[in-house]
Design a protein around this motif. Structure first.
Motif, PDB file in Angstrom:
ATOM      1  N   ASP A  51       8.189  -7.994  -0.819  1.00 12.38           N
ATOM      2  CA  ASP A  51       6.753  -8.105  -1.057  1.00 12.38           C
ATOM      3  C   ASP A  51       6.503  -9.006  -2.255  1.00 12.38           C
ATOM      4  O   ASP A  51       7.243  -8.976  -3.246  1.00 12.38           O
ATOM      5  CB  ASP A  51       6.131  -6.734  -1.329  1.00 12.38           C
ATOM      6  CG  ASP A  51       6.180  -5.831  -0.102  1.00 12.38           C
ATOM      7  OD1 ASP A  51       5.801  -6.289   0.980  1.00 12.38           O
ATOM      8  OD2 ASP A  51       6.617  -4.671  -0.240  1.00 12.38           O
ATOM      9  N   GLU A  53       3.099  -9.861  -4.643  1.00 12.98           N
ATOM     10  CA  GLU A  53       1.728  -9.452  -4.913  1.00 12.98           C
ATOM     11  C   GLU A  53       1.020 -10.477  -5.781  1.00 12.98           C
ATOM     12  O   GLU A  53       1.636 -11.136  -6.611  1.00 12.98           O
ATOM     13  CB  GLU A  53       1.702  -8.094  -5.619  1.00 12.98           C
ATOM     14  CG  GLU A  53       2.318  -6.972  -4.803  1.00 12.98           C
ATOM     15  CD  GLU A  53       2.252  -5.635  -5.528  1.00 12.98           C
ATOM     16  OE1 GLU A  53       1.868  -5.619  -6.723  1.00 12.98           O
ATOM     17  OE2 GLU A  53       2.585  -4.621  -4.902  1.00 12.98           O
ATOM     18  N   GLN A  55      -1.250 -10.598  -8.783  1.00 17.29           N
ATOM     19  CA  GLN A  55      -1.575  -9.663  -9.855  1.00 17.29           C
ATOM     20  C   GLN A  55      -2.334 -10.380 -10.972  1.00 17.29           C
ATOM     21  O   GLN A  55      -1.873 -11.422 -11.469  1.00 17.29           O
ATOM     22  CB  GLN A  55      -0.291  -9.072 -10.453  1.00 17.29           C
ATOM     23  CG  GLN A  55       0.479  -8.153  -9.517  1.00 17.29           C
ATOM     24  CD  GLN A  55       0.090  -6.695  -9.723  1.00 17.29           C
ATOM     25  OE1 GLN A  55      -0.731  -6.373 -10.571  1.00 17.29           O
ATOM     26  NE2 GLN A  55       0.707  -5.818  -8.956  1.00 17.29           N
ATOM     27  N   GLY A  90      -5.583  -5.991  -2.336  1.00 17.62           N
ATOM     28  CA  GLY A  90      -5.058  -5.235  -3.456  1.00 17.62           C
ATOM     29  C   GLY A  90      -5.978  -4.111  -3.872  1.00 17.62           C
ATOM     30  O   GLY A  90      -7.167  -4.074  -3.529  1.00 17.62           O
ATOM     31  N   GLN A 133      -3.626  -5.327  -9.201  1.00 12.53           N
ATOM     32  CA  GLN A 133      -3.268  -6.006  -7.957  1.00 12.53           C
ATOM     33  C   GLN A 133      -4.523  -6.434  -7.201  1.00 12.53           C
ATOM     34  O   GLN A 133      -5.431  -5.640  -6.977  1.00 12.53           O
ATOM     35  CB  GLN A 133      -2.441  -5.041  -7.112  1.00 12.53           C
ATOM     36  CG  GLN A 133      -2.036  -5.523  -5.741  1.00 12.53           C
ATOM     37  CD  GLN A 133      -1.636  -4.354  -4.854  1.00 12.53           C
ATOM     38  OE1 GLN A 133      -2.481  -3.606  -4.388  1.00 12.53           O
ATOM     39  NE2 GLN A 133      -0.346  -4.196  -4.650  1.00 12.53           N
ATOM     40  N   LYS A 136      -1.639  -8.590  -1.536  1.00 16.81           N
ATOM     41  CA  LYS A 136      -0.211  -8.366  -1.330  1.00 16.81           C
ATOM     42  C   LYS A 136       0.243  -9.045  -0.042  1.00 16.81           C
ATOM     43  O   LYS A 136      -0.466  -9.043   0.973  1.00 16.81           O
ATOM     44  CB  LYS A 136       0.111  -6.869  -1.300  1.00 16.81           C
ATOM     45  CG  LYS A 136      -0.844  -6.015  -0.491  1.00 16.81           C
ATOM     46  CD  LYS A 136      -0.668  -4.534  -0.810  1.00 16.81           C
ATOM     47  CE  LYS A 136      -1.742  -3.697  -0.132  1.00 16.81           C
ATOM     48  NZ  LYS A 136      -1.629  -2.266  -0.472  1.00 16.81           N
TER      49      LYS A 136
END
Length: 280
Positions: A51, A53, A55, A90, A133, A136
């Motif tokens: 994964d 993400e 952020q 997210g 987040q 993703k």
């Protein structure tokens, strides 16, 4: 890397209309948004799932939506879309870890090697600052050992119909059957540079910061998830070179675990970083 283009993905103008209609006008400031593809470094086995993400790594200027284009090498990674698609959003955007109402204007367009994202809050008078987040992505690694990078090709954040600037981004390096992130010569950004010696290091690292102009500088160490580990210095510094020592401890005074860390220096406009590997 700074991403300041006012041209986002092709759906961006719809996003602006949505924001303006729901929330009314706003004002962007120079505080900006700092966003990273996280973990910034990860190592996986050939064929493994992983994964990445998006952020927001530190609290910055309020925003209520963003456009992003993320690119990757399809020979190294295969993108796997979530079902339902809403699961890619997210927790800041869905309200699972924020005050957002859970109602969004969300468009996602994948193509080979490129992922176009538009995600806008449709919540009355709700803005986000992070950290947290915002999106993703799920991939499968190839069976060929290699080091590959997932990058921001474009990124735009909005606050009530206005662009938030600057937007500072960090890419993600992935080792597939190989060790990523062992380099550490540092990056430079328009006269701002940071490097680390020795690297890898045991216990203590010397950080060399070079700035082409005087001004405020913030220097900190982050882990690969984007969390702050140690704030090393903050204030007004003259142009030229200076040295800062990191003793391998966090803000609480405890020794950190062996691994790779990201040292980031910001001067309010530019960002430079170096990867540091600590050994014990």
């Amino acid at each position: 890397m700074r991403c300041e283009s006012n041209r986002g993905p092709r759906h961006g103008w719809w996003a602006l209309l949505a924001i303006a209609a729901i929330l009314g006008p706003g004002v962007a400031s120079a505080q900006g948004v700092t966003v990273a593809l996280s973990p910034t470094i990860q190592n996986v086995a050939p064929g493994a799932m992983l994964d990445v993400e998006l952020q927001v790594v530190v609290a910055g200027h309020p925003f209520n939506g963003f456009d992003a284009i993320v690119t990757y090498d399809p020979a190294a990674l295969t993108f796997i879309q979530a079902a339902p698609l809403a699961n890619q959003q997210g927790c800041l955007m869905t309200g699972a870890c924020s005050a957002a109402c859970g109602n969004t204007f969300h468009i996602f367009t994948p193509s080979s090697g490129s992922l176009s994202i538009t995600d806008i809050l449709l919540c009355n008078q709700i803005e986000l600052t992070g950290p947290g987040q915002i999106y993703k992505l799920h991939f499968q690694a190839s069976n060929t050992p290699q080091i590959t990078v997932v990058r921001f090709a474009n990124c735009v954040f909005y606050d009530a119909g206005f662009y938030v600037t600057p937007v500072t981004t960090s890419d993600a390096e992935i080792g597939i059957g190989m060790v990523a992130g062992v380099g550490g010569g540092g990056t430079s950004a328009g006269g701002l540079r940071v490097g680390a010696e020795p690297n890898p290091a045991r216990n203590e690292v010397t950080l060399a910061i070079d700035a082409g102009a005087p001004g405020r500088q913030d220097l900190a160490v982050y882990d690969v998830t984007g969390r702050t580990v140690r704030r090393l210095s903050s204030g007004w510094f003259a142009s030229g070179s200076r040295r800062v020592h990191w003793d391998g401890r966090n803000d609480a005074g405890h020794g950190v675990s062996p691994g790779t860390y990201l040292v980031i220096v910001r001067d309010g406009v530019r960002t430079a970083h170096a990867r540091v590997t600590l050994l014990r």
